[in-house]
Design a protein around this motif. Structure first.
Motif, PDB file in Angstrom:
ATOM      1  N   LEU A  73       2.429  -2.825   4.448  1.00 52.97           N
ATOM      2  CA  LEU A  73       2.394  -1.377   4.660  1.00 52.97           C
ATOM      3  C   LEU A  73       3.432  -0.993   5.709  1.00 52.97           C
ATOM      4  O   LEU A  73       3.750  -1.771   6.608  1.00 52.97           O
ATOM      5  N   GLN A  89      -5.919   0.035  -5.953  1.00 53.01           N
ATOM      6  CA  GLN A  89      -5.415  -1.127  -5.241  1.00 53.01           C
ATOM      7  C   GLN A  89      -6.451  -1.670  -4.260  1.00 53.01           C
ATOM      8  O   GLN A  89      -6.617  -2.880  -4.121  1.00 53.01           O
ATOM      9  N   GLY A 101      -7.172   8.958  -2.252  1.00 53.45           N
ATOM     10  CA  GLY A 101      -6.106   8.095  -1.768  1.00 53.45           C
ATOM     11  C   GLY A 101      -5.331   8.675  -0.598  1.00 53.45           C
ATOM     12  O   GLY A 101      -4.376   8.048  -0.114  1.00 53.45           O
ATOM     13  N   THR A 127      -4.103   9.334   2.947  1.00 52.48           N
ATOM     14  CA  THR A 127      -4.113   8.385   4.058  1.00 52.48           C
ATOM     15  C   THR A 127      -3.559   9.060   5.316  1.00 52.48           C
ATOM     16  O   THR A 127      -2.525   9.742   5.248  1.00 52.48           O
ATOM     17  N   VAL A 162      -2.322   6.334  -0.982  1.00 51.45           N
ATOM     18  CA  VAL A 162      -2.620   4.992  -1.486  1.00 51.45           C
ATOM     19  C   VAL A 162      -3.290   5.127  -2.846  1.00 51.45           C
ATOM     20  O   VAL A 162      -4.108   6.033  -3.059  1.00 51.45           O
ATOM     21  N   ASP A 163      -2.948   4.233  -3.747  1.00 51.88           N
ATOM     22  CA  ASP A 163      -3.641   4.179  -5.029  1.00 51.88           C
ATOM     23  C   ASP A 163      -5.036   3.599  -4.794  1.00 51.88           C
ATOM     24  O   ASP A 163      -5.166   2.440  -4.395  1.00 51.88           O
ATOM     25  N   VAL A 201      -8.294   6.025   4.904  1.00 50.31           N
ATOM     26  CA  VAL A 201      -7.949   6.291   3.506  1.00 50.31           C
ATOM     27  C   VAL A 201      -9.160   6.901   2.806  1.00 50.31           C
ATOM     28  O   VAL A 201     -10.270   6.363   2.888  1.00 50.31           O
ATOM     29  N   LEU A 248       0.828  -1.208   0.000  1.00 49.93           N
ATOM     30  CA  LEU A 248       0.000   0.000   0.000  1.00 49.93           C
ATOM     31  C   LEU A 248       0.864   1.259   0.000  1.00 49.93           C
ATOM     32  O   LEU A 248       0.572   2.209  -0.721  1.00 49.93           O
ATOM     33  N   TRP A 249       1.913   1.288   0.807  1.00 51.20           N
ATOM     34  CA  TRP A 249       2.848   2.405   0.822  1.00 51.20           C
ATOM     35  C   TRP A 249       4.139   1.956   1.499  1.00 51.20           C
ATOM     36  O   TRP A 249       4.166   0.957   2.210  1.00 51.20           O
TER      37      TRP A 249
END
Length: 222
Positions: free
Chosen positions: A119, A107, A186, A188, A103-104, A181, A82-83
């Motif tokens: 993450l 995803q 996206g 977060t 975050v995309d 999120v 996620l990141w």
């Protein structure tokens, strides 16, 4: 015999011969014309046949095989990050330190059971990994639950994906973290819930020197 009669007889003979030749040519069948052609003459070209209806074009066998094969959809990723730690940005709001990242949103739309979600968390050297083993729907929101890998048995992650936001809760031996999120952007936000507890009750985590008290005296007799 006079010359006039001789001329008349000759003319009559000529006319009769010519008339007989013409009548013989007229009476001869037309089919005999082909028989009278000399041998070796080129035959007349046959009339072209009526073109048959065009048959459908059949592609080559290799092309048919290629078209018959179904288009395989891309398999969902078995692992998802996620990141990473480099994306975390610290900020302080109302005395509480939070960490921001991104975050995309696409995803989060591909989550599935059996997937490993990775993450990064502030203060941890290695990212946290969770295996999604359970899923259910609650009030229109999808809920995933899984245990943390490489951690204690009691550590877990719960992920709730709603229409507007996705909420992730991490329960670890060091405490709980709340992650929110925004599904549209996206954005977060990571918050350590221990800070929320300290803000609510600053004495909650103070350590006291506990001493054993002497026994109470017996109740007075009435």
């Amino acid at each position: 015999m006079s010359k006039r009669w001789i001329t008349a007889v000759v003319a009559t003979a000529i006319v009769g011969g010519t008339l007989g030749f013409v009548l013989s040519e007229t009476a001869q069948p037309k089919g005999d014309t082909a028989q009278q052609k000399p041998a070796g003459s080129p035959a007349a070209p046959a009339a072209p046949a009526i073109a048959a209806a065009a048959a459908p074009v059949t592609p080559p066998a290799a092309e048919r095989t290629l078209q018959a094969q179904p288009i395989a959809s891309e398999p969902a990723a078995a692992q998802m990050t996620l990141w990473d730690a480099g994306s975390l940005q610290e900020e302080e709001t109302d005395g509480i330190i939070r960490h921001l990242t991104h975050v995309d949103p696409q995803q989060l739309a591909t989550l599935h059971t059996g997937q490993v979600v990775s993450l990064a968390l502030p203060g941890r050297q290695h990212p946290v990994r969770a295996s999604l083993s359970e899923t259910r729907n609650t009030a229109g929101s999808a809920v995933w639950h899984g245990a943390l890998l490489d951690g204690e048995a009691m550590e877990s992650m719960t992920l709730v994906r709603g229409k507007l936001e996705t909420h992730i809760t991490l329960a670890t031996v060091d405490g709980s973290l709340s992650i929110i999120v925004d599904n549209a952007t996206g954005k977060t936000v990571i918050t350590d819930e221990n800070q929320l507890v300290l803000r609510a009750d600053p004495n909650d985590h103070l350590h006291y020197d506990h001493k054993e008290l002497p026994p109470l005296p017996p109740p007075a007799q009435g």
